[in-house]
Design a protein around this motif. Structure first.
Motif, mmCIF file in Angstrom:
data_model
loop_
_atom_site.group_PDB
_atom_site.id
_atom_site.type_symbol
_atom_site.label_atom_id
_atom_site.label_comp_id
_atom_site.label_asym_id
_atom_site.label_seq_id
_atom_site.Cartn_x
_atom_site.Cartn_y
_atom_site.Cartn_z
ATOM 1 N N ILE A 82 26.014 3.099 15.814
ATOM 2 C CA ILE A 82 26.312 3.480 14.465
ATOM 3 C C ILE A 82 26.424 5.102 14.576
ATOM 4 N N ALA A 83 26.065 5.844 15.522
ATOM 5 C CA ALA A 83 26.509 7.299 15.518
ATOM 6 C C ALA A 83 28.102 7.418 15.851
ATOM 7 N N LYS A 84 28.426 6.710 16.796
ATOM 8 C CA LYS A 84 29.956 6.850 17.217
ATOM 9 C C LYS A 84 30.645 6.348 16.107
ATOM 10 N N THR A 85 30.444 5.061 15.661
ATOM 11 C CA THR A 85 31.577 4.329 14.839
ATOM 12 C C THR A 85 31.128 3.808 13.408
ATOM 13 N N GLY A 86 29.722 4.009 13.095
ATOM 14 C CA GLY A 86 29.251 3.456 11.887
ATOM 15 C C GLY A 86 29.014 1.896 11.754
ATOM 16 N N ASN A 87 29.121 1.507 12.930
ATOM 17 C CA ASN A 87 28.984 -0.200 13.092
ATOM 18 C C ASN A 87 27.933 -0.325 14.260
ATOM 19 N N PRO A 88 26.900 -1.110 14.215
ATOM 20 C CA PRO A 88 25.747 -1.320 15.386
ATOM 21 C C PRO A 88 26.525 -2.215 16.378
ATOM 22 N N ASN A 89 27.744 -2.761 16.073
ATOM 23 C CA ASN A 89 28.188 -3.874 17.062
ATOM 24 C C ASN A 89 29.467 -3.452 17.575
ATOM 25 N N ASP A 90 29.791 -2.116 17.430
ATOM 26 C CA ASP A 90 30.942 -1.667 17.747
ATOM 27 C C ASP A 90 30.848 -0.266 18.634
ATOM 28 N N SER A 91 31.580 -0.186 20.044
ATOM 29 C CA SER A 91 31.275 1.042 20.584
ATOM 30 C C SER A 91 32.541 1.925 20.731
ATOM 31 N N THR A 92 33.625 1.291 20.277
ATOM 32 C CA THR A 92 34.993 2.140 20.258
ATOM 33 C C THR A 92 35.235 2.509 19.115
ATOM 34 N N GLY A 93 35.159 2.022 18.075
ATOM 35 C CA GLY A 93 35.711 2.497 16.756
ATOM 36 C C GLY A 93 37.040 2.087 16.492
ATOM 37 N N TYR A 94 37.336 2.477 15.221
ATOM 38 C CA TYR A 94 38.670 2.192 14.504
ATOM 39 C C TYR A 94 39.502 3.587 15.082
ATOM 40 N N TYR A 95 39.148 4.602 14.987
ATOM 41 C CA TYR A 95 40.144 5.705 15.064
ATOM 42 C C TYR A 95 39.860 6.221 16.426
#
Length: 165
Positions: A82-95
């Motif tokens: 969440i701190a990285k991407t805003g999504n608890p299931n995503d560790s890489t992110g959109y940007y």
């Protein structure tokens, strides 16, 4: 003959000084690089400000999530995502800049006692180091020989009282 040459030089000088044609072209040529440089700086600052805004919201959401969850896995990993991407299931992110975010979760950062407060408790602290590439400055490094920095690291820290489940 000398008199007519003298008069022609005076006439040419007077016409050259009084002639205003082309001044707007010269002003445009001088002002355009400055205008472009100002636009580049505004664009770069606004994209950095936008990334900082998103990163602060993500870290704040992660602290809020972790303050109400058990301090164990998988909740710690979810809070980190969440701190990285805003999504608890995503560790890489959109940007692109989200992939390089380093998150440090200190779930027992500090404690406070009932002597100072109504009840004892502990504080959760999340610190995120967010690298942000300054694309315009990396392009300018071509012209400056690499003397300009081309990235900036933003440090974001949020704390909250651990409430528990």
């Amino acid at each position: 003959v000398q008199m007519s040459v003298k008069i022609n030089i005076r006439r040419l000088r007077k016409n050259y000084i009084d002639d205003r044609r082309g001044t707007s072209t010269v002003e445009f040529v001088v002002g355009m690089p400055l205008l472009l440089l100002a636009m580049v700086f505004v664009f770069e600052f606004s994209s950095m400000f936008w990334a900082h805004h998103i990163a602060v919201n993500n870290v704040r959401s992660a602290v809020r999530f972790l303050s109400r969850a058990p301090l164990q896995e998988p909740y710690l990993s979810d809070a980190q995502n969440i701190a990285k991407t805003g999504n608890p299931n995503d560790s890489t992110g959109y940007y692109d800049w989200m992939a390089g975010v380093v998150v440090d979760i200190n779930e027992t950062y500090d404690t406070f006692s009932a002597a100072d407060f109504r009840t004892s408790g502990q504080i959760i602290r999340i610190e995120a180091q967010v690298p942000f590439a300054l694309n315009t400055f990396s392009m300018l490094n071509v012209f400056s020989g690499g003397s300009l920095g081309n990235s900036l690291t933003m440090s974001i820290v949020e704390e909250a009282r651990f409430i528990g489940e």
